[in-house]
Design a protein around this motif. Structure first.
Motif, mmCIF file in Angstrom:
data_model
loop_
_atom_site.group_PDB
_atom_site.id
_atom_site.type_symbol
_atom_site.label_atom_id
_atom_site.label_comp_id
_atom_site.label_asym_id
_atom_site.label_seq_id
_atom_site.Cartn_x
_atom_site.Cartn_y
_atom_site.Cartn_z
ATOM 1 N N LEU A 50 20.549 27.381 52.477
ATOM 2 C CA LEU A 50 19.225 27.272 53.086
ATOM 3 C C LEU A 50 18.132 27.261 52.020
ATOM 4 N N ALA A 51 18.333 28.047 50.954
ATOM 5 C CA ALA A 51 17.378 28.016 49.838
ATOM 6 C C ALA A 51 17.357 26.633 49.207
ATOM 7 N N GLY A 52 18.519 25.996 49.147
ATOM 8 C CA GLY A 52 18.584 24.643 48.618
ATOM 9 C C GLY A 52 17.760 23.678 49.453
ATOM 10 N N GLN A 53 17.825 23.829 50.770
ATOM 11 C CA GLN A 53 16.991 23.002 51.646
ATOM 12 C C GLN A 53 15.512 23.224 51.354
ATOM 13 N N GLN A 54 15.138 24.488 51.248
ATOM 14 C CA GLN A 54 13.733 24.819 51.022
ATOM 15 C C GLN A 54 13.228 24.254 49.694
ATOM 16 N N ARG A 55 14.095 24.242 48.690
ATOM 17 C CA ARG A 55 13.693 23.813 47.346
ATOM 18 C C ARG A 55 13.911 22.315 47.121
ATOM 19 N N GLY A 56 14.483 21.641 48.119
ATOM 20 C CA GLY A 56 14.740 20.215 47.973
ATOM 21 C C GLY A 56 15.839 19.902 46.987
ATOM 22 N N LEU A 57 16.806 20.796 46.884
ATOM 23 C CA LEU A 57 17.907 20.599 45.941
ATOM 24 C C LEU A 57 19.100 19.970 46.644
ATOM 25 N N SER A 58 19.723 19.032 45.996
ATOM 26 C CA SER A 58 20.954 18.425 46.499
ATOM 27 C C SER A 58 22.131 19.181 45.890
ATOM 28 N N VAL A 59 23.001 19.710 46.739
ATOM 29 C CA VAL A 59 24.118 20.514 46.241
ATOM 30 C C VAL A 59 25.367 20.209 47.051
ATOM 31 N N ASN A 60 26.494 20.215 46.396
ATOM 32 C CA ASN A 60 27.784 20.051 47.049
ATOM 33 C C ASN A 60 28.117 21.363 47.756
ATOM 34 N N HIS A 61 28.095 21.363 49.077
ATOM 35 C CA HIS A 61 28.299 22.599 49.826
ATOM 36 C C HIS A 61 29.707 23.161 49.659
ATOM 37 N N GLU A 62 30.663 22.322 49.373
ATOM 38 C CA GLU A 62 32.019 22.798 49.148
ATOM 39 C C GLU A 62 32.078 23.647 47.880
ATOM 40 N N LEU A 63 31.414 23.192 46.829
ATOM 41 C CA LEU A 63 31.389 23.953 45.581
ATOM 42 C C LEU A 63 30.549 25.218 45.736
ATOM 43 N N LEU A 64 29.426 25.115 46.427
ATOM 44 C CA LEU A 64 28.608 26.301 46.659
ATOM 45 C C LEU A 64 29.373 27.331 47.492
ATOM 46 N N TYR A 65 30.120 26.853 48.462
ATOM 47 C CA TYR A 65 30.922 27.752 49.291
ATOM 48 C C TYR A 65 31.964 28.474 48.442
ATOM 49 N N ALA A 66 32.597 27.745 47.532
ATOM 50 C CA ALA A 66 33.589 28.364 46.652
ATOM 51 C C ALA A 66 32.952 29.451 45.805
ATOM 52 N N ALA A 67 31.799 29.158 45.221
ATOM 53 C CA ALA A 67 31.127 30.145 44.371
ATOM 54 C C ALA A 67 30.686 31.361 45.176
ATOM 55 N N ALA A 68 30.098 31.120 46.335
ATOM 56 C CA ALA A 68 29.623 32.227 47.164
ATOM 57 C C ALA A 68 30.770 33.111 47.640
ATOM 58 N N MET A 69 31.847 32.495 48.075
ATOM 59 C CA MET A 69 32.947 33.272 48.656
ATOM 60 C C MET A 69 33.750 34.024 47.604
ATOM 61 N N PHE A 70 33.831 33.486 46.396
ATOM 62 C CA PHE A 70 34.598 34.141 45.335
ATOM 63 C C PHE A 70 33.751 35.094 44.489
ATOM 64 N N HIS A 71 32.454 35.153 44.712
ATOM 65 C CA HIS A 71 31.600 35.833 43.732
ATOM 66 C C HIS A 71 31.891 37.328 43.614
ATOM 67 N N ASP A 72 32.461 37.951 44.643
ATOM 68 C CA ASP A 72 32.776 39.385 44.572
ATOM 69 C C ASP A 72 34.281 39.676 44.584
ATOM 70 N N VAL A 73 35.095 38.661 44.441
ATOM 71 C CA VAL A 73 36.544 38.885 44.449
ATOM 72 C C VAL A 73 36.972 39.827 43.324
ATOM 73 N N GLY A 74 36.227 39.799 42.223
ATOM 74 C CA GLY A 74 36.561 40.666 41.098
ATOM 75 C C GLY A 74 36.412 42.143 41.388
ATOM 76 N N LEU A 75 35.801 42.494 42.508
ATOM 77 C CA LEU A 75 35.710 43.899 42.915
ATOM 78 C C LEU A 75 36.994 44.394 43.557
ATOM 79 N N MET A 76 37.847 43.480 43.968
ATOM 80 C CA MET A 76 39.069 43.860 44.670
ATOM 81 C C MET A 76 40.163 44.230 43.671
#
Length: 219
Positions: A50-76
């Motif tokens: 949603l921030a990407g929409q607000q800022r007018g940024l074009s982003v691959n949602h598949e890659l963003l999803y991967a980064a977002a979902m894995f970002h805290d895996v290192g806590l496990m």
């Protein structure tokens, strides 16, 4: 103003990537992380996109999803090393996962960097959209830095789809602590040192100036 909501699973035209890779990421993270972290990571994706929409940024949602979902895996415990920052552990786990699905190495690098830098304020915002928006999502969901930039109905829709616990603020701080308490040295120069200081009365953080003064150099 963002558009109206379209469905409980699609917010302002954004949904979890419905692809082979997207479904695999969801399954892996759901099986690996606690419900607290799974829902948090899902919200990070939506707030970042949603921030990407607000800022007018074009982003691959598949890659963003991967980064977002894995970002805290290192806590496990299953993905926590003994001597690396938890951010690097998560980035490495994402790299290995994406490699197994044949993702282009340059795209894997974007995801790796987005995860590795998500607790380094003041830098990611100037980088590739995958990197910038991963941090944007984290800063919104954990710190609320851009809370007022999201319409109330959007915030409520994201939380309705992926609920915050009644005491999320304290729960997420505890989750951070649980994931890093065994390797406090990895928080040097990192915001997570504040978590250790908050939770452990005996914690003494490393000091940058002391490192300089105690080095082997004579002057």
């Amino acid at each position: 103003m963002l558009d109206t909501l379209t469905s409980p699973t699609e917010i302002n035209g954004i949904g979890v990537p419905d692809s082979r890779l997207g479904r695999a990421i969801t399954e892996f993270i759901r099986d690996t992380e606690s419900e607290l972290l799974f829902n948090h990571s899902s919200r990070v994706f939506f707030f970042g996109a949603l921030a990407g929409q607000q800022r007018g940024l074009s982003v691959n949602h598949e890659l963003l999803y991967a980064a977002a979902m894995f970002h805290d895996v290192g806590l496990m415990p299953s993905h926590a090393s003994a001597d690396l920052r938890f951010e690097v552990d998560g980035a490495n786990a994402a790299r290995d996962f994406l490699h197994s699905y044949g993702v282009d190495p340059s795209d894997i690098e974007k995801v790796w960097t987005g995860i590795a830098l998500h607790t380094t304020p003041g830098v990611p915002e100037f980088m590739h959209p995958v990197v910038a928006l991963t941090t944007a999502g984290v800063e919104m969901d954990v710190l609320g830095l851009t809370y007022g930039q999201y319409p109330e109905e959007i915030r409520e829709a994201v939380v309705a789809a992926f609920p915050r616990t009644p005491h999320f603020k304290e729960d997420i701080i505890q989750a951070f602590y649980d994931g890093i308490e065994h390797k406090p040295h990895t928080t040097f120069g990192n915001v997570k040192a504040d978590v250790l200081a908050d939770k452990d009365a005996g914690y003494r953080r490393d000091n940058f100036c002391s490192v300089i003064r105690c080095s082997h150099w004579v002057s």
